[in-house]
Write an enzyme that holds these catalytic residues in place. Structure first.
Site, PDB file in Angstrom:
ATOM      1  N   HIS A 105       0.847  -1.199   0.000  1.00 52.99           N
ATOM      2  CA  HIS A 105       0.000   0.000   0.000  1.00 52.99           C
ATOM      3  C   HIS A 105       0.877   1.240   0.000  1.00 52.99           C
ATOM      4  CE1 HIS A 105      -3.961  -1.829   1.738  1.00 52.99           C
ATOM      5  NE2 HIS A 105      -3.439  -2.552   0.771  1.00 52.99           N
ATOM      6  N   TYR A 139      -8.756   5.434   8.031  1.00 50.14           N
ATOM      7  CA  TYR A 139      -8.833   5.804   9.444  1.00 50.14           C
ATOM      8  C   TYR A 139      -9.897   6.894   9.548  1.00 50.14           C
ATOM      9  CZ  TYR A 139      -4.446   3.317  10.389  1.00 50.14           C
ATOM     10  OH  TYR A 139      -3.477   2.358  10.541  1.00 50.14           O
ATOM     11  N   PRO A 194      -3.062   0.210  18.911  1.00 51.59           N
ATOM     12  CA  PRO A 194      -2.871  -0.261  17.530  1.00 51.59           C
ATOM     13  C   PRO A 194      -3.048   0.802  16.447  1.00 51.59           C
ATOM     14  CG  PRO A 194      -4.949  -1.060  18.431  1.00 51.59           C
ATOM     15  CD  PRO A 194      -4.238  -0.395  19.553  1.00 51.59           C
ATOM     16  N   LYS A 237       2.091  -0.368  14.888  1.00 48.98           N
ATOM     17  CA  LYS A 237       3.515  -0.497  15.171  1.00 48.98           C
ATOM     18  C   LYS A 237       3.916  -1.757  15.938  1.00 48.98           C
ATOM     19  CE  LYS A 237       5.193   3.025  13.173  1.00 48.98           C
ATOM     20  NZ  LYS A 237       4.847   2.455  11.884  1.00 48.98           N
ATOM     21  N   TYR A 268       4.641   6.320   9.850  1.00 45.70           N
ATOM     22  CA  TYR A 268       3.769   5.193   9.520  1.00 45.70           C
ATOM     23  C   TYR A 268       4.515   4.116   8.743  1.00 45.70           C
ATOM     24  CZ  TYR A 268      -0.653   2.838   8.624  1.00 45.70           C
ATOM     25  OH  TYR A 268      -1.668   1.913   8.591  1.00 45.70           O
TER      26      TYR A 268
HETATM   27  C1  PHB Z   1      -5.103  -4.425  10.900  1.00 50.91           C
HETATM   28  O1  PHB Z   1      -5.232  -4.632   9.672  1.00 50.91           O
HETATM   29  O2  PHB Z   1      -5.322  -5.310  11.726  1.00 50.91           O
HETATM   30  C2  PHB Z   1      -4.679  -3.083  11.367  1.00 50.91           C
HETATM   31  C3  PHB Z   1      -4.312  -2.125  10.448  1.00 50.91           C
HETATM   32  C4  PHB Z   1      -3.921  -0.867  10.881  1.00 50.91           C
HETATM   33  C5  PHB Z   1      -3.905  -0.581  12.224  1.00 50.91           C
HETATM   34  C6  PHB Z   1      -4.247  -1.549  13.159  1.00 50.91           C
HETATM   35  C7  PHB Z   1      -4.638  -2.816  12.728  1.00 50.91           C
HETATM   36  O3  PHB Z   1      -3.545   0.663  12.639  1.00 50.91           O
END
Ligand code: PHB
Ligand code: APR
Length: 390
Positions: free
Chosen positions: A72, A200, A292, A296, A384
């Site tokens: 991505h 997000y 989460p 990270k 990120y």
């Molecule tokens: C996930 O795909 O489980 C995932 C992706 C991004 C995050 C947290 C979990 O910030």
């Protein structure tokens, strides 16, 4: 039993350390309290930084990752009824790869077993002892029998609830901690993701995240109360809430499908310093937890053991002590960068109950700043995708 490095825990940290040591010609034994089946199917994180992908590829674990992992080059921030893309690769030259943690674990287990590695699953009552001597021993029970693993060093890779950290005498470690007044409800759904990149979303109803695992499987999260009972969330309520928080831009809708798995994860920030005591070296979730939101956790675990692998190689190969002595301080630089980034992303995106609206205004302003300022977006992006040097 005797080995050079005794490793407690077969998560990404313990398994990767065992793999790296093997590549350096150093023997290890991994002791894991759960079954192989359990650790290979535990649904966890799914985002690999560029540096983690490079590490896996460099050490011969890239084959399935290259085939099935999804690269991505951006993420989407959704707030105040608008969408903004953060073009991570354009801003940093690096990308992330979506590949489930349990897939990394499966690949690592397969590689260790193919190389004749010793992984002992379903062991009980693991007790690291003699850590302040040159010959520590890990006592444990297997099939009801008491056994001993003698080693030169112990690597505590046994996660937040493990026993290794607790083996350090009181007063040695300092703990830094924050708990957040919310949790994440996560689902895995048999639904083709309606997105190419992660979303997000910050809304007045709370945070939501749209992620994925494959072209057929979506992974989605909702901010919920910390004491939320999963029994209060039948599938239809989950989808309704996801729609309310994600379908906030005109003409966009998510794809629904059967929910394969659901669970609630508490959110905390946690660091223990130092990450070493005498002959015990701690890595991964055993010594640090991040919420989460910054994706990270797994990356930090892998970065810790990359350092530890080199440090043990320098000790066994050349008798050097400097890398082992510097391990904790070096690892903590990356840990604290990730702590700040994860806390910042979390603070910017979650609904805070009881606030008078001041924080909500700051959140909107911060998100708008990310959406309109190239330097600020670059700061988000470089954290990120992962900073090569911290
Ligand atoms: C996930 O795909 O489980 C995932 C992706 C991004 C995050 C947290 C979990 O910030
Ligand atoms: N004895 C043996 N094994 C243990 C013990 C014990 N007393 N306690 C815990 N374990 C095992 C757990 O069953 C688990 O398999 O240690 C392993 C720790 O693995 P993880 O929790 O995956 O931790 P780590 O390898 O540091 O990876 C961190 O996991 O929680 C996620 O978000 C986190 O992605 C990050 C990653």
């Amino acid at each position: 039993m005797r080995t050079q490095v005794g490793i407690v825990g077969a998560g990404p940290a313990g398994l990767m350390l065992s793999h790296l040591l093997h590549l350096h010609g150093i023997e290890s034994v991994v002791l894991e309290c759960r079954s192989r089946e359990y650790v290979e199917h535990r649904v966890r994180a799914g985002v690999l930084e560029q540096g983690s992908v490079d590490l896996l590829c460099r050490t011969g674990l890239g084959e399935r990752l290259q085939r099935e992992g999804m690269r991505h080059e951006g993420i989407e921030l959704r707030f105040d009824g608008e969408s903004h893309r953060v073009p991570m690769t354009e801003l940093t030259g690096r990308a992330i790869t979506v590949y489930g943690q349990q897939e990394v674990v499966k690949d690592l287990i397969a590689a260790r077993l193919a190389a004749g590695g010793r992984l002992l699953f379903e062991v009980d009552d693991v007790r690291p002892e003699g850590l302040d001597t040159d010959s520590p021993v890990i006592r444990f029970r297997r099939d009801g029998r008491e056994e001993e693993l003698h080693c030169d060093f112990v690597a505590g890779c046994d996660g937040f609830h493990g026993v290794s950290r607790a083996a350090v005498p009181a007063g040695v470690l300092t703990t830094y901690e924050r708990t957040y007044p919310f949790a994440w409800l996560g689902i895995l759904a048999a639904a083709p993701p309606a997105v190419d990149e992660l979303i997000y979303a910050r809304t007045e109803r709370g945070f939501a995240l749209y992620s994925l695992r494959s072209p057929e499987i979506s992974r989605l999260y909702l901010q919920v109360a910390p004491d939320e009972d999963i029994a209060d969330w039948p599938d239809e309520r989950i989808w309704a809430e996801l729609r309310a928080r994600l379908e906030t831009v005109p003409g966009w809708s998510l794809n629904e499908g059967p929910i394969l798995e659901k669970g609630i994860t508490p959110m905390r920030s946690f660091v223990v310093e130092p990450m070493q005591w005498q002959r015990l070296y701690l890595a991964g979730d055993a010594v640090h937890i991040v919420p989460p939101t910054g994706a990270k956790g797994m990356n930090l675990a892998l970065a810790d053991v990359a350092l530890l692998g080199d440090a043990f190689a320098a000790w066994y190969g050349e008798g050097r002590t400097d890398l082992l002595e510097g391990y904790s301080a070096t690892a903590l630089r990356r840990v604290w960068r990730a702590q700040h980034f994860s806390w910042w992303m979390t603070s910017m995106l979650h609904r805070l109950d009881g606030q008078d609206g001041y924080e909500a205004k700051l959140q909107s302003s911060t998100l708008r700043y990310v959406a309109t300022s190239r330097p600020y977006a670059t700061s988000l992006a470089e954290n990120y995708v992962g900073l090569p040097e911290v």
